[in-house]
Motif scaffolding. Structure first.
Motif, short mmCIF file in Angstrom:
data_model
loop_
_atom_site.label_atom_id
_atom_site.label_comp_id
_atom_site.label_asym_id
_atom_site.label_seq_id
_atom_site.Cartn_x
_atom_site.Cartn_y
_atom_site.Cartn_z
N UNK A 170 -3.14 -17.34 -43.62
CA UNK A 170 -4.23 -17.87 -42.81
C UNK A 170 -5.59 -17.55 -43.43
N UNK A 171 -5.69 -16.42 -44.11
CA UNK A 171 -6.95 -16.02 -44.74
C UNK A 171 -7.46 -17.02 -45.76
N UNK A 172 -6.54 -17.68 -46.46
CA UNK A 172 -6.94 -18.69 -47.44
C UNK A 172 -7.41 -19.96 -46.74
N UNK A 173 -6.79 -20.27 -45.62
CA UNK A 173 -7.16 -21.49 -44.90
C UNK A 173 -8.53 -21.40 -44.26
N UNK A 174 -8.91 -20.22 -43.76
CA UNK A 174 -10.21 -20.10 -43.09
C UNK A 174 -11.37 -20.25 -44.06
N UNK A 175 -11.11 -20.22 -45.35
CA UNK A 175 -12.16 -20.44 -46.36
C UNK A 175 -12.52 -21.92 -46.47
N UNK A 176 -11.67 -22.77 -45.91
CA UNK A 176 -11.93 -24.21 -45.94
C UNK A 176 -12.93 -24.53 -44.83
N UNK A 177 -14.03 -25.20 -45.15
CA UNK A 177 -15.03 -25.52 -44.12
C UNK A 177 -14.41 -26.25 -42.93
N UNK A 178 -14.73 -25.78 -41.72
CA UNK A 178 -14.25 -26.42 -40.50
C UNK A 178 -12.95 -25.84 -39.97
N UNK A 179 -12.34 -24.92 -40.70
CA UNK A 179 -11.10 -24.30 -40.23
C UNK A 179 -11.36 -22.84 -39.90
N UNK A 180 -11.22 -22.53 -38.62
CA UNK A 180 -11.38 -21.16 -38.16
C UNK A 180 -10.04 -20.47 -38.07
N UNK A 181 -10.07 -19.23 -37.58
CA UNK A 181 -8.84 -18.42 -37.52
C UNK A 181 -7.77 -19.08 -36.64
N UNK A 182 -8.14 -19.55 -35.45
CA UNK A 182 -7.15 -20.15 -34.54
C UNK A 182 -6.56 -21.44 -35.12
N UNK A 183 -7.42 -22.25 -35.71
CA UNK A 183 -6.94 -23.50 -36.32
C UNK A 183 -6.01 -23.20 -37.48
N UNK A 184 -6.36 -22.21 -38.30
CA UNK A 184 -5.52 -21.83 -39.43
C UNK A 184 -4.15 -21.37 -38.94
N UNK A 185 -4.13 -20.54 -37.92
CA UNK A 185 -2.86 -20.05 -37.39
C UNK A 185 -2.01 -21.19 -36.82
N UNK A 186 -2.67 -22.14 -36.13
CA UNK A 186 -1.95 -23.28 -35.58
C UNK A 186 -1.39 -24.16 -36.69
N UNK A 187 -2.19 -24.40 -37.74
CA UNK A 187 -1.72 -25.18 -38.88
C UNK A 187 -0.50 -24.53 -39.53
N UNK A 188 -0.57 -23.22 -39.71
CA UNK A 188 0.56 -22.53 -40.33
C UNK A 188 1.82 -22.66 -39.48
N UNK A 189 1.66 -22.56 -38.18
CA UNK A 189 2.80 -22.68 -37.29
C UNK A 189 3.39 -24.08 -37.33
N UNK A 190 2.52 -25.11 -37.27
CA UNK A 190 2.98 -26.50 -37.26
C UNK A 190 3.58 -26.94 -38.59
N UNK A 191 3.07 -26.37 -39.69
CA UNK A 191 3.52 -26.82 -41.02
C UNK A 191 4.53 -25.87 -41.66
N UNK A 192 4.92 -24.85 -40.93
CA UNK A 192 5.80 -23.81 -41.46
C UNK A 192 7.04 -24.36 -42.16
N UNK A 193 7.70 -25.32 -41.58
CA UNK A 193 8.95 -25.84 -42.14
C UNK A 193 8.76 -27.14 -42.94
N UNK A 194 7.51 -27.52 -43.18
CA UNK A 194 7.24 -28.77 -43.91
C UNK A 194 7.13 -28.56 -45.43
N UNK A 195 6.92 -27.33 -45.85
CA UNK A 195 6.84 -27.01 -47.26
C UNK A 195 7.88 -25.97 -47.61
N UNK A 196 8.37 -25.99 -48.85
CA UNK A 196 9.35 -24.97 -49.23
C UNK A 196 8.66 -23.62 -49.32
N UNK A 197 9.43 -22.57 -49.20
CA UNK A 197 8.90 -21.22 -49.35
C UNK A 197 8.48 -21.02 -50.80
#
Length: 140
Positions: free
Chosen positions: A111-138
């Protein structure tokens, strides 16, 4: 940083302007996306040669515009993510880097890398990670 990380994305290239820049367009994305699919209104021998040399699939479709070509490509692909470009476009290094960083942040659940993107805060980053968790390989 993840090495040799290919983004599980199909790049759908809509051929325009007789495919004059098709080769450079495909070469600009081929190393970092999982698959490249070339869509055109009419397949000509030059397009077939480029596709064969670069290991891409070509689909011909009777369509009136680029959006229809992209839609056809999305229906034919099994990917969850798509990069839609025209054959005369070349993805810049900066855009490639940004897409790669986003995909890696999601794959690594950072999430720390995502919040560096303009317009993405901590809550949005956490939600994105949750929603996209299984969409990309580990990432490894």
């Amino acid at each position: 940083m993840v090495t040799d990380f290919k983004i599980p994305t199909t790049c759908i290239v809509a051929v325009e302007n007789d495919g004059k820049n098709l080769r450079s367009c495909v070469l600009a994305v081929q190393r970092w996306v999982a698959d490249v699919l070339i869509l055109c209104r009419q397949v000509d021998p030059e397009i077939e040669v480029v596709a064969k040399e670069l290991g891409c699939s070509v689909i011909s479709h009777d369509s009136t515009d680029t959006a229809e070509l992209w839609e056809t490509g999305m229906r034919k692909s099994k990917a969850h993510w798509f990069l839609l470009i025209r054959s005369h476009e070349v993805v810049t290094g900066q855009l490639r880097k940004s897409i790669g960083e986003l995909a890696q942040a999601v794959a690594l659940q950072e999430a720390g890398r995502l919040v560096k993107i303009p317009g993405i805060g901590k809550k949005t980053a956490e939600r994105l990670l949750l929603e996209l968790k299984d969409k990309l390989p580990k990432a490894t």
